[in-house]
Design a protein around this motif. Structure first.
Motif, PDB file in Angstrom:
ATOM      1  N   ALA A 357     -19.835 -23.863  -7.628  1.00 60.04           N
ATOM      2  CA  ALA A 357     -19.409 -22.544  -7.134  1.00 60.04           C
ATOM      3  C   ALA A 357     -20.115 -21.419  -7.879  1.00 60.04           C
ATOM      4  CB  ALA A 357     -17.889 -22.419  -7.280  1.00 60.04           C
ATOM      5  N   THR A 381     -14.036 -26.150 -11.475  1.00 60.43           N
ATOM      6  CA  THR A 381     -13.046 -25.087 -11.641  1.00 60.43           C
ATOM      7  C   THR A 381     -12.668 -24.610 -10.234  1.00 60.43           C
ATOM      8  OG1 THR A 381     -14.315 -24.479 -13.590  1.00 60.43           O
ATOM      9  CG2 THR A 381     -12.597 -22.925 -12.892  1.00 60.43           C
ATOM     10  N   ARG A 384     -12.773 -20.911  -8.991  1.00 65.50           N
ATOM     11  CA  ARG A 384     -14.080 -20.296  -8.677  1.00 65.50           C
ATOM     12  C   ARG A 384     -14.476 -20.601  -7.233  1.00 65.50           C
ATOM     13  NH1 ARG A 384     -19.161 -21.263 -12.381  1.00 65.50           N
ATOM     14  NH2 ARG A 384     -19.978 -19.303 -11.589  1.00 65.50           N
TER      15      ARG A 384
HETATM   16  P1  NAP Z   1     -24.319 -21.692 -12.227  1.00 64.59           P
HETATM   17  O1  NAP Z   1     -24.086 -20.371 -11.625  1.00 64.59           O
HETATM   18  O2  NAP Z   1     -24.308 -21.845 -13.708  1.00 64.59           O
HETATM   19  O3  NAP Z   1     -23.264 -22.750 -11.608  1.00 64.59           O
HETATM   20  C1  NAP Z   1     -23.185 -24.043 -12.077  1.00 64.59           C
HETATM   21  C2  NAP Z   1     -22.154 -24.837 -11.259  1.00 64.59           C
HETATM   22  O4  NAP Z   1     -22.236 -26.189 -11.719  1.00 64.59           O
HETATM   23  C3  NAP Z   1     -20.726 -24.379 -11.468  1.00 64.59           C
HETATM   24  O5  NAP Z   1     -20.039 -24.540 -10.266  1.00 64.59           O
HETATM   25  C4  NAP Z   1     -20.207 -25.356 -12.508  1.00 64.59           C
HETATM   26  O6  NAP Z   1     -18.800 -25.598 -12.426  1.00 64.59           O
HETATM   27  C5  NAP Z   1     -20.914 -26.616 -12.113  1.00 64.59           C
HETATM   28  N1  NAP Z   1     -21.060 -27.532 -13.245  1.00 64.59           N
HETATM   29  C6  NAP Z   1     -21.884 -27.407 -14.304  1.00 64.59           C
HETATM   30  N2  NAP Z   1     -21.750 -28.477 -15.112  1.00 64.59           N
HETATM   31  C7  NAP Z   1     -20.807 -29.289 -14.567  1.00 64.59           C
HETATM   32  C8  NAP Z   1     -20.243 -30.530 -14.929  1.00 64.59           C
HETATM   33  N3  NAP Z   1     -20.617 -31.167 -16.037  1.00 64.59           N
HETATM   34  N4  NAP Z   1     -19.328 -31.065 -14.112  1.00 64.59           N
HETATM   35  C9  NAP Z   1     -18.922 -30.452 -12.973  1.00 64.59           C
HETATM   36  N5  NAP Z   1     -19.433 -29.258 -12.582  1.00 64.59           N
HETATM   37  C10 NAP Z   1     -20.363 -28.681 -13.361  1.00 64.59           C
HETATM   38  O7  NAP Z   1     -25.737 -22.269 -11.783  1.00 64.59           O
HETATM   39  P2  NAP Z   1     -26.541 -21.936 -10.435  1.00 64.59           P
HETATM   40  O8  NAP Z   1     -27.450 -20.801 -10.681  1.00 64.59           O
HETATM   41  O9  NAP Z   1     -25.615 -21.862  -9.297  1.00 64.59           O
HETATM   42  O10 NAP Z   1     -27.475 -23.227 -10.325  1.00 64.59           O
HETATM   43  C11 NAP Z   1     -26.931 -24.487  -9.953  1.00 64.59           C
HETATM   44  C12 NAP Z   1     -28.058 -25.477  -9.771  1.00 64.59           C
HETATM   45  O11 NAP Z   1     -28.909 -25.084  -8.704  1.00 64.59           O
HETATM   46  C13 NAP Z   1     -28.953 -25.593 -11.011  1.00 64.59           C
HETATM   47  O12 NAP Z   1     -29.252 -26.948 -11.215  1.00 64.59           O
HETATM   48  C14 NAP Z   1     -30.190 -24.848 -10.617  1.00 64.59           C
HETATM   49  O13 NAP Z   1     -31.349 -25.355 -11.255  1.00 64.59           O
HETATM   50  C15 NAP Z   1     -30.245 -25.112  -9.120  1.00 64.59           C
HETATM   51  N6  NAP Z   1     -31.035 -24.088  -8.435  1.00 64.59           N
HETATM   52  C16 NAP Z   1     -32.119 -24.509  -7.756  1.00 64.59           C
HETATM   53  C17 NAP Z   1     -32.909 -23.596  -7.099  1.00 64.59           C
HETATM   54  C18 NAP Z   1     -34.118 -24.093  -6.353  1.00 64.59           C
HETATM   55  O14 NAP Z   1     -34.992 -23.294  -6.021  1.00 64.59           O
HETATM   56  N7  NAP Z   1     -34.154 -25.374  -6.049  1.00 64.59           N
HETATM   57  C19 NAP Z   1     -32.587 -22.242  -7.110  1.00 64.59           C
HETATM   58  C20 NAP Z   1     -31.449 -21.837  -7.803  1.00 64.59           C
HETATM   59  C21 NAP Z   1     -30.685 -22.777  -8.469  1.00 64.59           C
HETATM   60  P3  NAP Z   1     -17.744 -24.646 -13.127  1.00 64.59           P
HETATM   61  O15 NAP Z   1     -17.566 -23.449 -12.223  1.00 64.59           O
HETATM   62  O16 NAP Z   1     -16.516 -25.462 -13.234  1.00 64.59           O
HETATM   63  O17 NAP Z   1     -18.326 -24.266 -14.463  1.00 64.59           O
END
Ligand code: NAP
Length: 514
Positions: A357, A381, A384
């Motif tokens: 989220a 969470t 969220r």
């Molecule tokens: P973010 O805002 O930090 O969100 C991370 C999410 O992952 C949150 O929902 C978090 O849950 C959850 N999470 C993290 N660790 C966890 C665990 N151990 N167990 C369960 N849930 C967990 O990050 P974001 O910017 O959205 O990025 C998320 C992913 O997308 C990353 O891997 C990023 O590299 C990828 N991404 C890829 C691209 C692309 O171009 N391919 C672009 C953007 C992002 P909580 O809310 O509970 O903390």
């Protein structure tokens, strides 16, 4: 004029609305520079043997646009001054052909002045609006294309000679490298001012080895060249500069992409303005924080609540960026939507679950809802996830947003715990958490693995590694799989379009990143 030092820019292109006086300015400019002058509308008339209004009358606009495309594709690559038709840069193919090894000037004219200049001409009507409204409408419609397809914006509400004078001066400034003696002599030419500001703002910015030297050397050689950056903390791991610089080289665009790691989003916005950067791609942690520092954000970015794309409209005027407006948008949702569509995955009315989220999840949920899916967002969470679903429903459903097929978004987003996966048995699963960056981790645990079955599409937004454990297991179970690399490819392709007006094929980007 000759080739630019190390840059190979040899053509000058004038674009803009017809009433901007491009043809007259072009004639004067060609005289002053001692170069041949080519007016694309005249070339089209010569090629077809009839005046433009007759081409429109006899064969319609589509035929005219084909002729225009052919003329632009066959423009000489040697030194010359080109004035283009007013609507031509709406085609990305034309924009790419015009830009190649050229400097492109957008002659910016107000609708009133423009109308005054063309009211007596035989210009064919393109809409059924009255002529004054048509001019306003077309200038507004084409304005974004003029901005992204040009290197400099020039006020053209003035006498043609004065406009040509400005262009001659900009070309001279752009073509004169900043030398050690200029700097030592305390010169204050446009080039030296730009160089000093870039040096001040970028000194001490953490960058991979040799990258700051490359930036400073680029600015010295191309004092008025476009500069882009990836803004994040950290940003040094990003592949955006490598990708963009490879594309600039191939497409003959006078630009350089670098790294902008600053303490705050406010510092990022200040640097964009003070150095007259053309654009910044924004990553963690600035995607939300940058919003208050921008002049405008578009509908997608507002609904998602994050900006990853900032375009500076002031970068092109030779004022070092002063007066520029920073326009924020979001291409991450596009990076989720396009791979789904390109893979032929059926999304409309299908059950989709997004795990996570955070920011990436918001882009994914937005893309799925715009494609008409029945989306549930699940997260560790849960609060969220609930907040995300409520925000999306408020912007897309109560806000009256349209699906990509032009119908209202109707199916509200739901929220829950990750365990809901096996109850929902979704048709589409998107992982928007960071789980999967370590080879042994997957967000779909043993109990939920039953969801990975033939016919299901699994899209993992994690892109390092390109094939995660989730994708490996999904593929083994017969699912259609999409790697996070695809999201990176399409969001970058869309940024290149928004920054420079060119459409780069996804395959070309994939090959560069390989
Ligand atoms: P973010 O805002 O930090 O969100 C991370 C999410 O992952 C949150 O929902 C978090 O849950 C959850 N999470 C993290 N660790 C966890 C665990 N151990 N167990 C369960 N849930 C967990 O990050 P974001 O910017 O959205 O990025 C998320 C992913 O997308 C990353 O891997 C990023 O590299 C990828 N991404 C890829 C691209 C692309 O171009 N391919 C672009 C953007 C992002 P909580 O809310 O509970 O903390």
């Amino acid at each position: 004029m000759g080739k630019f030092e190390g840059g190979g820019i040899i053509r000058v292109v004038l674009t803009g609305f017809r009433g901007s006086g491009k043809t007259t300015v072009g004639g004067i400019l060609a005289d002053r520079l001692g170069q041949p002058f080519i007016d694309t509308d005249s070339e089209i008339e010569n090629k077809s043997g009839m005046p433009i209004e007759e081409i429109f009358k006899e064969y319609g606009e589509a035929h005219f646009r084909n002729l225009e495309r052919e003329v632009i594709a066959s423009l000489p690559e040697s030194d010359c001054v080109v004035a283009t038709g007013g609507g031509c840069v709406q085609s990305a193919e034309n924009a790419a052909n015009l830009r190649h090894d050229s400097l492109v000037f957008f002659l910016d004219v107000s609708p009133d002045v423009s109308y005054g200049r063309i009211s007596e001409s035989s210009r064919p009507a393109l809409t059924d609006k009255d002529p004054v409204d048509e001019v306003k409408y077309l200038i507004n419609l084409r304005y974004p294309a003029y901005l992204r397809s040009s290197d400099f914006r020039i006020d053209a509400d003035r006498e043609a000679g004065a406009v040509a004078d400005d262009i001659v001066r900009i070309i001279a400034d752009a073509a004169t490298p900043v030398s050690d003696s200029d700097i030592a002599a305390g010169e204050d030419s446009a080039g030296v001012l730009r160089y000093r500001e870039v040096l001040r703002s970028f000194s001490g910015v953490p960058m991979p080895e040799r990258k700051s030297e490359q930036l400073f050397s680029y600015v010295r050689k191309h004092p008025l060249g476009s500069i882009c950056a990836i803004a994040g903390r950290p940003s040094g791991h990003s592949r955006t500069p490598y990708l963009f610089n490879t594309i600039f080289e191939r497409y003959g665009i006078p630009a350089h992409c670098t790294y902008l790691e600053k303490e705050t989003a406010g510092d990022v916005a200040d640097t964009v303005r003070s150095c007259g950067l053309r654009a910044v791609s924004v990553t963690i942690p600035f995607k939300e924080e940058i919003i208050p520092y921008l002049d405008e954000i578009n509908e997608d970015a507002r609904a998602i609540g994050a900006v990853n794309t900032v375009f500076n409209t002031g970068n092109m005027s030779n004022t070092g960026g002063a007066g520029g407006r920073l326009l924020g948008s979001n291409t991450d949702w596009y990076g989720v939507m396009k791979p789904l569509v390109e893979s032929g995955v059926k999304v409309k009315s299908k059950k989709a679950v997004v795990i996570g989220a955070g920011g990436a999840s918001r882009a994914a949920v937005y893309a799925l809802m715009k494609l008409g899916a029945d989306v549930t967002v699940v997260n560790r969470t849960v609060g969220r996830a609930e907040k995300l679903a409520a925000d999306m429903n408020a912007s897309l459903i109560e806000g009256g947003c349209l699906q990509t097929d032009g119908k209202p978004v109707e199916i509200p987003c739901k929220a829950g715990e990750i365990e809901m996966l096996r109850e929902i048995m979704p048709d589409i699963i998107i992982n928007a958490t960071s789980i999967g960056m370590r080879a042994e981790d997957t967000p779909v645990d043993r109990e939920n693995r039953v969801c990975l079955r033939k016919g299901v599409c699994v899209f993992d937004l994690v892109y390092t590694p390109p094939v995660t454990r989730l994708l490996f297991e999904a593929r083994t179970a017969g699912c259609t799989v999409i790697s996070g690399v695809e999201m990176f490819v399409y969001q970058a392709a869309e940024q290149l379009f928004r920054y420079f007006g060119i459409r780069v094929d996804a395959d070309e980007i994939r090959n560069i990143l390989r």
